[in-house]
Design an enzyme around this catalytic site. Structure first.
Site, PDB file in Angstrom:
ATOM      1  CE1 TYR A   1       0.856  -0.134   4.282  1.00  0.00           C
ATOM      2  CE2 TYR A   1       0.395   1.981   4.575  1.00  0.00           C
ATOM      3  CZ  TYR A   1       0.649   1.230   5.040  1.00  0.00           C
ATOM      4  OH  TYR A   1       1.283   1.307   6.530  1.00  0.00           O
TER       5      TYR A   1
ATOM      6  NE  ARG B   1       6.832   3.708   0.826  1.00  0.00           N
ATOM      7  CZ  ARG B   1       6.512   5.203   1.724  1.00  0.00           C
ATOM      8  NH1 ARG B   1       7.362   5.598   2.674  1.00  0.00           N
ATOM      9  NH2 ARG B   1       5.516   5.062   2.258  1.00  0.00           N
TER      10      ARG B   1
ATOM     11  NE  ARG C   1      -5.686 -19.499   3.221  1.00  0.00           N
ATOM     12  CZ  ARG C   1      -4.702 -20.462   3.990  1.00  0.00           C
ATOM     13  NH1 ARG C   1      -4.454 -22.106   4.430  1.00  0.00           N
ATOM     14  NH2 ARG C   1      -3.905 -19.581   4.671  1.00  0.00           N
TER      15      ARG C   1
ATOM     16  CE  LYS D   1       3.114   3.353   3.391  1.00  0.00           C
ATOM     17  NZ  LYS D   1       2.971   2.872   4.216  1.00  0.00           N
TER      18      LYS D   1
ATOM     19  CD  GLU E   1       9.801   2.026  10.623  1.00  0.00           C
ATOM     20  OE1 GLU E   1       9.405   3.124  10.070  1.00  0.00           O
ATOM     21  OE2 GLU E   1       9.460   0.686  10.078  1.00  0.00           O
TER      22      GLU E   1
END
Ligand code: PDD
Length: 288
Positions: free
Chosen positions: A37, A56, A104, A151, A183
């Site tokens: 994301y 990114r 799946r 991310k 962070e």
């Protein structure tokens, strides 16, 4: 979700009212958290730090062996259309890519059609109250995986960290590992020493390479400020003169309390105020 007229959202090339946009229960983002994301700030109806968010995004998708269904130029065009269609002046664009949908199976098929979703969220981001008061952070153990530079949408550790921080009256969680601050749960962490050095970790697989971080450090360098890219301990943070966080949803804001210890004199300090002014000016000038 707004109760009045539905937002227009983007789903796989289509611009739809939010209540008509649906994805499959077999989507790998849902079943495996197999997705990436981005959150991009919008100021004055324009995208902030867009090139670094797109870079990114491409990198994160590449690192999981995925491929974007459209170019980043087309994504930016779609984001601009969403801003326009939803009359967004200030807020965020959320983008999520997933590998796609199929029965799946850990071992994904190579020919899946990826899912790409984007939507706007209106929010006052350039909020003077955060600057006047500063934020309080609670420290928690960093329980995330080893590739934090990607991310990924697997955000359960951050959801739990933020919930625990909020329950105790804090604004954000700072995650600790081996005695050092990695962070924030959704932000990059900084301290400023008594002799004006700006300290934040170097980019590595331990943290997400923040787009706001990149812009703030570039500006700091341009203005001759001293930057040390290295990990800092909690003890150093508690003894720092100032502390701060950066993210697309907060820009740069001061941190005035870490657990039960005030940072410096417990008030937003001069260095973070200066960096904020530099960043906001540059963000508005360079937004597209
Ligand atoms: N989060 N570190 C983590 C773990 C983050 O999730 C984020 C951003 C950052 C700062 O990155 P940037 O400056 O590019 O926003 C650092 C977004 C805002 C979110 O999850 O909502």
């Amino acid at each position: 979700m707004s109760s009045s007229s539905p937002r227009i959202v983007y789903l796989n090339g289509a611009f739809l009212p939010e209540n008509e946009a649906h994805i499959s229960i077999f989507d790998r983002g849902f079943l495996f958290g197999d997705g990436i994301y981005e959150v991009t700030a919008v100021l004055d109806g324009k995208l902030v730090d867009s090139p670094s968010h797109m870079a990114r995004l491409e990198r994160s998708v590449g690192e999981i062996g995925g491929r974007l269904p459209v170019s980043t130029d087309e994504i930016v065009k779609a984001e601009k259309r969403l801003i326009e269609e939803n009359s967004l002046q200030e807020g965020m664009i959320y983008l999520q890519y997933t590998r796609g949908a199929e029965d799946r199976n850990f071992l994904y098929s190579e020919d899946l059609a990826p899912t790409l979703v984007m939507f706007t969220q209106a929010k006052k981001l350039d909020d003077p109250r955060a600057m006047e008061k500063g934020l309080k952070v609670k420290t928690v153990p960093d329980q995330r995986w080893a590739r934090r530079d990607i991310k990924s949408v697997c955000l359960l550790p951050q959801v739990l960290a933020k919930k625990a921080a909020k329950a105790d009256g804090f604004d954000e969680a700072w995650m600790l590992e081996d005695g050092v601050v990695t962070e924030g749960a959704s932000s990059t962490a900084y301290i400023i020493t008594a002799d004006d050095r700006i300290i934040t970790r170097a980019n590595s697989n331990k943290t997400l390479p923040g787009c706001t971080r990149l812009a703030v450090l570039d500006l700091a360098r341009e203005h001759g400020l001293t930057i040390e890219e290295r990990p800092f301990t909690l003890a150093e943070a508690l003894a720092a003169r100032e502390a701060a966080l950066t993210s697309a949803s907060n820009f740069i804001v001061p941190i005035v309390m870490i657990d039960d210890t005030p940072v410096g004199d417990g008030k937003p300090g001069a260095m973070v105020k200066r960096l904020r002014a530099l960043y906001m000016d540059n963000a508005r000038k360079t937004a597209i």
